[in-house]
Design a protein around this motif. Structure first.
Motif, PDB file in Angstrom:
ATOM      1  N   VAL A 101      21.168 -62.420  11.378  1.00  0.00           N
ATOM      2  CA  VAL A 101      20.002 -61.539  11.212  1.00  0.00           C
ATOM      3  C   VAL A 101      20.160 -60.312  12.094  1.00  0.00           C
ATOM      4  O   VAL A 101      19.896 -59.180  11.683  1.00  0.00           O
ATOM      5  CB  VAL A 101      18.710 -62.313  11.540  1.00  0.00           C
ATOM      6  N   ALA A 102      20.635 -60.532  13.336  1.00  0.00           N
ATOM      7  CA  ALA A 102      20.773 -59.412  14.262  1.00  0.00           C
ATOM      8  C   ALA A 102      21.792 -58.410  13.740  1.00  0.00           C
ATOM      9  O   ALA A 102      21.590 -57.201  13.865  1.00  0.00           O
ATOM     10  CB  ALA A 102      21.178 -59.920  15.644  1.00  0.00           C
ATOM     11  N   SER A 103      22.885 -58.892  13.149  1.00  0.00           N
ATOM     12  CA  SER A 103      23.885 -57.968  12.627  1.00  0.00           C
ATOM     13  C   SER A 103      23.269 -57.063  11.577  1.00  0.00           C
ATOM     14  O   SER A 103      23.439 -55.830  11.605  1.00  0.00           O
ATOM     15  CB  SER A 103      25.042 -58.744  11.998  1.00  0.00           C
ATOM     16  N   LEU A 104      22.505 -57.666  10.640  1.00  0.00           N
ATOM     17  CA  LEU A 104      21.884 -56.863   9.588  1.00  0.00           C
ATOM     18  C   LEU A 104      20.903 -55.860  10.178  1.00  0.00           C
ATOM     19  O   LEU A 104      20.846 -54.691   9.760  1.00  0.00           O
ATOM     20  CB  LEU A 104      21.187 -57.783   8.583  1.00  0.00           C
ATOM     21  N   ALA A 263      11.992 -62.530  13.918  1.00  0.00           N
ATOM     22  CA  ALA A 263      13.045 -63.441  13.509  1.00  0.00           C
ATOM     23  C   ALA A 263      13.564 -64.300  14.647  1.00  0.00           C
ATOM     24  O   ALA A 263      13.856 -65.471  14.455  1.00  0.00           O
ATOM     25  CB  ALA A 263      14.201 -62.647  12.901  1.00  0.00           C
ATOM     26  N   THR A 264      13.709 -63.748  15.850  1.00  0.00           N
ATOM     27  CA  THR A 264      14.446 -64.514  16.852  1.00  0.00           C
ATOM     28  C   THR A 264      13.636 -64.865  18.081  1.00  0.00           C
ATOM     29  O   THR A 264      13.367 -66.039  18.350  1.00  0.00           O
ATOM     30  CB  THR A 264      15.718 -63.757  17.276  1.00  0.00           C
ATOM     31  N   MET A 265      13.218 -63.861  18.859  1.00  0.00           N
ATOM     32  CA  MET A 265      12.699 -64.220  20.166  1.00  0.00           C
ATOM     33  C   MET A 265      11.459 -65.089  20.093  1.00  0.00           C
ATOM     34  O   MET A 265      11.329 -66.044  20.843  1.00  0.00           O
ATOM     35  CB  MET A 265      12.383 -62.979  20.986  1.00  0.00           C
ATOM     36  N   VAL A 266      10.548 -64.753  19.190  1.00  0.00           N
ATOM     37  CA  VAL A 266       9.307 -65.519  19.184  1.00  0.00           C
ATOM     38  C   VAL A 266       9.536 -66.955  18.739  1.00  0.00           C
ATOM     39  O   VAL A 266       8.717 -67.819  19.027  1.00  0.00           O
ATOM     40  CB  VAL A 266       8.239 -64.857  18.304  1.00  0.00           C
ATOM     41  N   ALA A 346      13.096 -66.571   9.343  1.00  0.00           N
ATOM     42  CA  ALA A 346      13.870 -65.483   9.933  1.00  0.00           C
ATOM     43  C   ALA A 346      14.294 -64.498   8.865  1.00  0.00           C
ATOM     44  O   ALA A 346      14.234 -63.283   9.066  1.00  0.00           O
ATOM     45  CB  ALA A 346      15.092 -66.049  10.654  1.00  0.00           C
ATOM     46  N   PHE A 347      14.693 -65.002   7.694  1.00  0.00           N
ATOM     47  CA  PHE A 347      15.168 -64.100   6.651  1.00  0.00           C
ATOM     48  C   PHE A 347      14.038 -63.292   6.051  1.00  0.00           C
ATOM     49  O   PHE A 347      14.072 -62.062   6.026  1.00  0.00           O
ATOM     50  CB  PHE A 347      15.891 -64.885   5.552  1.00  0.00           C
ATOM     51  N   ILE A 469      18.660 -61.365  -0.538  1.00  0.00           N
ATOM     52  CA  ILE A 469      19.456 -62.452  -1.127  1.00  0.00           C
ATOM     53  C   ILE A 469      19.292 -63.728  -0.315  1.00  0.00           C
ATOM     54  O   ILE A 469      19.070 -64.822  -0.849  1.00  0.00           O
ATOM     55  CB  ILE A 469      20.944 -62.030  -1.205  1.00  0.00           C
ATOM     56  N   LEU A 470      19.352 -63.569   1.013  1.00  0.00           N
ATOM     57  CA  LEU A 470      19.191 -64.744   1.869  1.00  0.00           C
ATOM     58  C   LEU A 470      17.813 -65.361   1.682  1.00  0.00           C
ATOM     59  O   LEU A 470      17.657 -66.581   1.668  1.00  0.00           O
ATOM     60  CB  LEU A 470      19.405 -64.362   3.333  1.00  0.00           C
ATOM     61  N   SER A 471      16.788 -64.506   1.546  1.00  0.00           N
ATOM     62  CA  SER A 471      15.437 -65.027   1.350  1.00  0.00           C
ATOM     63  C   SER A 471      15.328 -65.778   0.033  1.00  0.00           C
ATOM     64  O   SER A 471      14.558 -66.729  -0.098  1.00  0.00           O
ATOM     65  CB  SER A 471      14.411 -63.885   1.339  1.00  0.00           C
ATOM     66  N   ALA A 472      16.102 -65.322  -0.921  1.00  0.00           N
ATOM     67  CA  ALA A 472      16.015 -65.972  -2.224  1.00  0.00           C
ATOM     68  C   ALA A 472      16.725 -67.320  -2.218  1.00  0.00           C
ATOM     69  O   ALA A 472      16.190 -68.306  -2.733  1.00  0.00           O
ATOM     70  CB  ALA A 472      16.616 -65.058  -3.294  1.00  0.00           C
TER      71      ALA A 472
END
Lengths: 639, 172, 105
Positions: A101-104, A263-266, A346-347, A469-472
């Motif tokens: 996720v961070a890369s995107l 997505a991440t810290m929380v 996250a996605f 796409i990932l969400s799908a």
């Protein structure tokens, strides 16, 4: 390569950390180079973690026994702290998800932050954040994890206050930091108690020791520790009553909102509870607390989200609500469902935040959804990816959110928490409603003639497509018929709820009802008259919800009256008692004695001689009457 | 000098000593005080005779009544100017001083009265000078020499302190 | 027993003389008078020394010997004391102790 990645997993946090250092010390004057360094760091981390995750998931022995390697950090009598890496399915999934996720988001940020004067600084901060978050995920030791935990808090503070020329950003940064500090104090107390009682903070050793710990009373020391540890996640993951910082945190740049506050810290709080599941599992009371906190927060935040107007604020309350789901799943004992929802969330949440960022970017930071409309014609990629995200979060099959949310509902029902189940189901309905209200108001309906939107550049839309796409398809790893997920990620024994078709159908119906209601109110009805009439009719409820149950106001009131009042009392105490009586009083007393004694310091020889003789007299009397020979002072003669 | 004569001599000498000492303290003229001091010292020499200390009586007359009194008179001569009738007055703490003195007397009197002295009937040998010389130059020879040194130091120091101021203004 | 003079008689005489001397030391203004009164106090001590020598250790003569030392020291003290008074007088043109309050600080 897989072998290398697994035994060098410390590279995962190290690469972004190196990127941070490189940007700070070398490439800061060249923004594009800084961005490339940051992206290279996180993509490198993603590659390593992908191979490591592949290694973990293809070797079943790591599911049973985590791969741990560590070095001694420091050691003193009674306390040895290691710093190291623990690779098991949970941490492998976490580093994989975070780095992906961070890369995107990093790539997206290149477009979003273009032209910002703090471009390089931004990428150094997010690199540091990614390093801290990945360190948190693969820590083998709770103290190491706590250090990373505080580091992500620091980065969150820096990034929320990134636009430091805005007062509201500075205030929001302070609010986030202070709120999290309050919670971290509880966590720290919990960790210290663990160290004192069990003598170690290594996760593997702790899990063995706690499993054999005899607790003689129902409300014992373990309960206390578990509650203390849980205070940390309450703050970090924005659970009631410490959720207040998260909506305000949207003052930061949108990629930050997506990366850190969605997505991440929380979800670090959820992750921490999952990591210390061996502790919570022993304490049913603490599990109940986690479940109730999560269930309540989910419903509570969802009701607030229904009335909000700012696009990112709606998403923020949605985040709070979804994390509530994860906590609920943890509390009812299903780490599988909880982390599954974390994975899918996250996605689609990152997707929606980035979509919102794209919208704000196009509308020059006009945030009120009522002033938008019809954007899907001008911004088709942003619009349609956002719709996919909306379907995912609402829980429409086969999108990702459906599978994880359905699993949470199923395990809640299975565990017999019927009230929580009803709350969660109603929350699912509300989620569909408020998210589609947002979508209809923003992307459909009539265009606002004041807006001149344009589609964002490919560097921003490509991550959106990737996340869409990932969400799908991201949920397909954990469908009830092919339960890959629950074979990898579990606590205790792999368990998998049988497909509960009633729950499945019910959740689809609820989601569809929410979407339909939103459509009727905000899309079919062009003038939105019915929506406004409803708000008029239930004015009280609307006002309360719109003002977020006045929680902020209550905290302010508490601060201004109770704490400031107490402070004023202590101030008066300080002025009149400490300064007045003790400090100045002692001074005055000394002066008084000085004045008195000054009279005696005449400088005259004969005065002194007089006193001297009185002293001699006193010594003589003392010797003559109290000495050992006082009974009869006899002076002997010579024989 | 035995029996009643001894007693009479003691009381007479004691009265002289105390009376002259009181006059030394009470008189307003410092020269008169010194004269009564000489009387007191001579009476003290007589008292030493009643105590069989004839050598000491001689020393008393020589050193005290002779040398010390003369030296003090010379000192007065060097210093005092103007009205000699009020050269020897009391200061402001007279009452306090009297109180302290009264306390000292009470304590001394009490201690004198309550102390049991273990006396001896042996008489003092006739040859006091020989005996004193004997121990002074044998057992107490070091204090004797130290006393000599002390006198030398006092002599030099007194000269140094009392020296005239130099013409260039340095009063060392 | 009035007729027999005992050690106590000498003691009382000595104490009274000492008291008179002490009073003079504490209450006189003139520095020379203070010096004189110190001599009175030393004489009171000599009475004690000699009297004790006679009544308690008649054959040892230590009391008389110490009296001689006291006289020696007293002579030296008078010499130095007078020199100091003269030196002070040169500076201040006064021997009045009320004028002197230097023993501060």
């Amino acid at each position: 390569m897989v072998e290398f990645a697994m035994y060098h997993a410390w590279l995962v946090p190290l690469l972004p950390a190196l990127a941070f250092l490189a940007i700070v010390f070398l490439t800061r004057p060249w923004p594009m180079l800084s961005a490339l360094v940051a992206v290279a760091g996180i993509v490198g981390a993603f590659v390593v973690s992908a191979f490591a995750a592949y290694g973990v998931f293809t070797n079943p022995e790591f599911t049973e026994k985590p791969l741990v390697y560590a070095v001694r950090w420091f050691s003193m009598p009674g306390m040895q702290i290691d710093v190291g890496v623990q690779l098991d399915p949970v941490s492998a999934m976490m580093i994989f998800m975070v780095s992906m996720v961070a890369s995107l988001i990093f790539i997206y940020a290149i477009g979003y932050m273009k032209g910002d004067p703090g471009f390089s600084v931004f990428f150094s901060y997010v690199s540091l954040f990614a390093a801290s978050m990945l360190l948190l995920a693969i820590s083998s030791n709770l103290l190491e994890m706590f250090v990373a935990w505080e580091l992500v808090g620091l980065c969150s503070y820096l990034l929320i206050g990134f636009y430091s020329h805005k007062i509201s950003a500075r205030e929001a940064a302070k609010k986030a930091f202070i709120t999290c500090r309050i919670a971290d104090f509880g966590l720290l107390l919990g960790l210290l108690s663990l160290q004192i009682i069990f003598g170690t903070l290594n996760l593997v050793e702790l899990s063995e020791k706690i499993a054999h710990f005899e607790q003689y009373t129902t409300f014992g020391v373990l309960t206390l520790i578990a509650v203390l540890v849980f205070i940390g996640p309450i703050g970090k993951s924005g659970q009631f009553p410490l959720h207040v910082w998260l909506p305000d945190a949207m003052e930061g740049p949108t990629p930050v909102s997506a990366l850190i506050h969605a997505a991440t810290m929380v979800v670090a709080g959820v992750y921490l509870v999952a990591r210390t599941m061996f502790l919570f599992h022993e304490v049913p009371g603490a599990m109940e607390l986690v479940a109730i906190t999560g269930g309540f927060t989910a419903l509570f935040a969802a009701t607030i989200a229904v009335t909000q107007r700012e696009i990112k604020r709606i998403l923020a309350y949605s985040t709070v609500s979804q994390i509530g789901y994860m906590m609920l799943a943890l509390g009812v004992g299903s780490m599988t469902a909880s982390l599954f929802h974390m994975w899918t969330h996250a996605f689609f949440k990152a997707l929606m935040f980035l979509g919102a960022g794209s919208v704000l970017h196009a509308l020059h930071h006009k945030a009120d959804v009522w002033e938008m409309g019809g954007l899907i014609k001008k911004m088709p990629i942003t619009g349609w990816t956002f719709v996919i995200g909306g379907l995912a979060i609402a829980g429409i099959p086969p999108f990702a959110g459906f599978w994880s949310k359905d699993e949470i509902l199923a395990v809640t029902l299975d565990s017999g928490h019927y009230v929580l189940f009803v709350m969660a189901a109603f929350t699912a309905f509300l989620t569909a409603f408020y998210m589609w209200r947002l979508i209809f108001l923003t992307f459909f309906g009539e265009e606002n003639p004041e807006n001149h939107p344009h589609e964002s550049p490919p560097v921003m839309t490509l991550p959106l497509i990737g996340l869409a796409i990932l969400s799908a398809v991201g949920g397909l790893v954990g469908t009830p018929w092919a339960p890959l997920w629950s074979e990898w990620i579990f606590y205790g024994h792999p368990h998998h709820a049988e497909p509960n078709y009633w729950v499945m159908i019910g959740s689809i119906v609820l989601a569809a009802a929410g979407i339909y209601l939103a459509y009727q109110l905000y899309c079919a009805d062009k003038t939105k008259a019915r929506a406004k009439a409803l708000a008029e009719r239930y004015n009280h409820i609307y006002t309360i919800l719109y003002n977020k149950y006045y929680i902020d106001e209550i905290y302010l009131w508490f601060n201004h009256t109770i704490i400031d009042g107490a402070a004023r009392l202590f101030y008066l105490f300080d002025i009149y008692v400490v300064d007045g009586i003790i400090v100045n009083g002692l001074g005055a007393l000394t002066c008084l004695f000085g004045e008195g004694l000054r009279v005696s310091n005449t400088g005259r020889l004969q005065n002194y001689a007089l006193v001297f003789f009185l002293g001699v007299l006193a010594v003589v009397v003392l010797l003559a009457f109290t000495g050992p020979s006082s009974a009869s002072l006899t002076v002997g003669g010579v024989k | 000098m035995e029996g009643i004569w001894m007693t009479v001599a003691f009381y007479l000498l004691a009265a002289t000593i105390l009376g002259s000492a009181l006059l030394v303290v009470m008189l307003r003229n410092i020269v008169h005080s010194v004269l009564w001091l000489a009387v007191c010292f001579v009476a003290m020499a007589g008292l030493f005779l009643t105590l069989d200390a004839d050598f000491l009586a001689a020393v008393q007359v020589l050193v005290y009544a002779g040398a010390v009194c003369i030296m003090v008179v010379f000192g007065i001569m060097l210093i005092q100017r103007g009205d000699m009738g009020s050269t020897n007055l009391f200061n402001s703490q007279t009452k306090a001083a009297a109180g302290v003195v009264a306390l000292v007397l009470v304590v001394c009197g009490y201690l004198s009265a309550t102390t049991q002295w273990v006396g001896t009937a042996v008489a003092v040998p006739e040859q006091t000078v020989e005996n004193i010389a004997d121990i002074l130059l044998s057992k107490y020879v070091i204090p004797f020499e130290v006393a000599a040194l002390l006198l030398l130091v006092a002599l030099v120091g007194a000269i140094f302190l009392a020296k005239e101021v130099k013409a260039d203004g340095h009063n060392d | 027993m009035v007729t027999t003079i005992s050690l106590t008689h000498y003691m009382v005489l000595s104490a009274l003389l000492f008291g008179i001397g002490l009073f003079g030391v504490l209450a006189k203004r003139n520095a020379i008078a203070v010096l004189i009164c110190i001599e009175l106090m030393l004489n009171a001590v000599n009475i004690n020394l000699v009297a004790i020598s006679k009544y308690i250790t008649p054959t040892l003569f230590t009391g008389q010997l110490f009296a001689i030392f006291v006289i020696t020291v007293a002579a030296a003290e008078v010499g130095v004391g007078l020199a100091i008074i003269i030196a002070i007088y040169r500076n201040r043109v006064s021997v009045n102790l009320d004028d002197f309050d230097w023993l501060k600080w």
